[in-house]
Write a protein that holds these residues in place. Structure first.
Motif: not given
Length: 413
Positions: A283, A288-291
């Protein structure tokens, strides 16, 4: 008629040797085996934002040892290129007339590179501190790491090989040795204490006691905060260790590096703390680590790691803007080096030197991700970032590799 035949032959020869476009080649192989019934994807883009190819790029897949790209890159970012592992020498007694009146503790700091080649330097450190004899035992102290030494998601078959050696606070020779009964995993602390004691005695240092580790020393073990510091040994810089990790695809090094990031940045050496530290580092990079990402271990040995080609490209692109990028890209082998030995050997040498990538191999898994430098005369924003992942591919590895090499060749030429 003879002239017409010649023209047709020349036309056929030119078509036979014509390079297909990257998009047409990917489209063609995706419609037939071995890729038709497998899971695979690719993404490649220039640093300037131009997408060269994107096929199934959002699909999360087993990355195998491509996971080491994340482990090593984030370790450089979080710990610094010049970070060194420290192994301390401490005692529960003092030095009297050149003799250490007490036990010598080899206190590990998580260094995965520890082996017998360091013994001459270790002995010199003791010599420099006036220790010519030891009236006590040699104790290997592995208490720096407290979490489980292996990962619960590693397969049973992996545990039998050096690929899944346990990582301790004090390690020695990958904590793995050949015995009369075959290879076996050992306590790195006990293994180290045994061989260092043997080395000292063979080199004129009298040691009255035996050897042990912190688990087997029993009630005689002193608390870490009550030991007297004597001296310490520092490893090679992290940038050097990471080069070896990626070139040889060393699982043991990768797991120790991940847990060290956890110790320094996550509040503990367990996998939950270490992975949380990596997620924060991603981060911080603006990734972006959401996907597209699920991290399970540091080496890629666990079958619950999942990364998409899109995520690898986003991560590798973000790394370019960091101060440690020169050391990171130097850690990745070119074709002909390390795990890439024999690869792309038909490409010109100059072209092969422009390719820096990490391989990844498990059963039915073959992956390559990395960078391709700009051609001579081109600007840095022409650098290519790519990720090519294949899963569930039951064809012979050589067959799959040929197709993947062709894709990488098309990207580089």
């Amino acid at each position: 008629m003879r002239k017409l035949t010649f023209i047709v032959f020349v036309s056929f020869a030119l078509n036979a040797f014509a390079q297909p476009s990257l998009s047409s080649y990917v489209s063609d192989i995706s419609r037939k085996e071995p890729f038709l019934s497998s899971v695979w994807g690719i993404e490649a883009a220039r640093v300037n934002g131009e997408t060269l190819i994107s096929y199934n790029a959002m699909q999360k897949m087993l990355p195998a040892s491509n996971m080491k790209l994340i482990t090593t890159g984030l370790a450089l970012k979080e710990l610094g290129s010049d970070f060194m592992f420290e192994t301390k020498f401490e005692s529960d007694g003092g030095i009297v007339d050149g003799v250490l009146e007490g036990n010598l503790y080899i206190v590990g700091g998580g260094d995965p590179t520890t082996d017998s080649t360091m013994f001459p330097e270790w002995k010199k450190l003791l010599d420099d501190n006036g220790i010519l004899g030891i009236n006590g035992c040699i104790v290997g102290d592995s208490r720096y790491f407290t979490a489980d030494a292996t990962h619960e998601d590693w397969c049973a078959g992996d545990y039998e090989s050096e690929d899944a050696s346990p990582v301790y606070g004090l390690n020695f020779a990958h904590n793995y040795k050949d015995t009369l009964y075959g290879p076996q995993k050992v306590s790195g602390a006990e293994y180290c204490a045994y061989y260092f004691r043997k080395y000292l005695i063979e080199n004129g240092v009298e040691v009255s006691g035996e050897y042990s580790d912190d688990e087997n020393f029993g009630e005689g073990i002193f608390p870490t905060d009550s030991l007297h510091f004597i001296t310490s040994y520092h490893s090679d810089p992290l940038k050097t260790i990471i080069r070896k990790t990626n070139e040889k695809s060393d699982n043991f090094y990768a797991e120790a590096i991940l847990r060290t990031v956890g110790m320094h940045k996550g509040g503990g050496d367990g996998y939950p703390e270490s992975i949380a530290a990596e997620m924060r580092a991603l981060k911080d990079l603006g990734v972006d680590t959401s996907t597209g990402i699920k991290i399970c271990d540091g080496s890629g040995l666990a079958r619950m790691n999942y990364v998409s080609p899109d995520f690898f490209v986003r991560y590798l692109t973000a790394m370019i803007g960091t101060p440690i990028f020169p050391d990171f890209i130097k850690s990745l082998p070119c074709p002909g080096e390390g795990t890439l030995t024999g690869m792309l050997d038909k490409l010109p040498y100059e072209t092969r030197r422009r390719i820096h990538m990490k391989s990844g191999t498990l059963g039915a898994v073959r992956c390559f991700s990395g960078y391709i430098d700009p051609k001579p005369g081109c600007t840095e924003d022409q650098r290519i970032v790519f990720s090519l992942l294949t899963n569930n591919n039951t064809a012979p590895k050589g067959t799959v590799l040929t197709y993947l090499e062709n894709i990488i060749s098309l990207l580089a030429e």
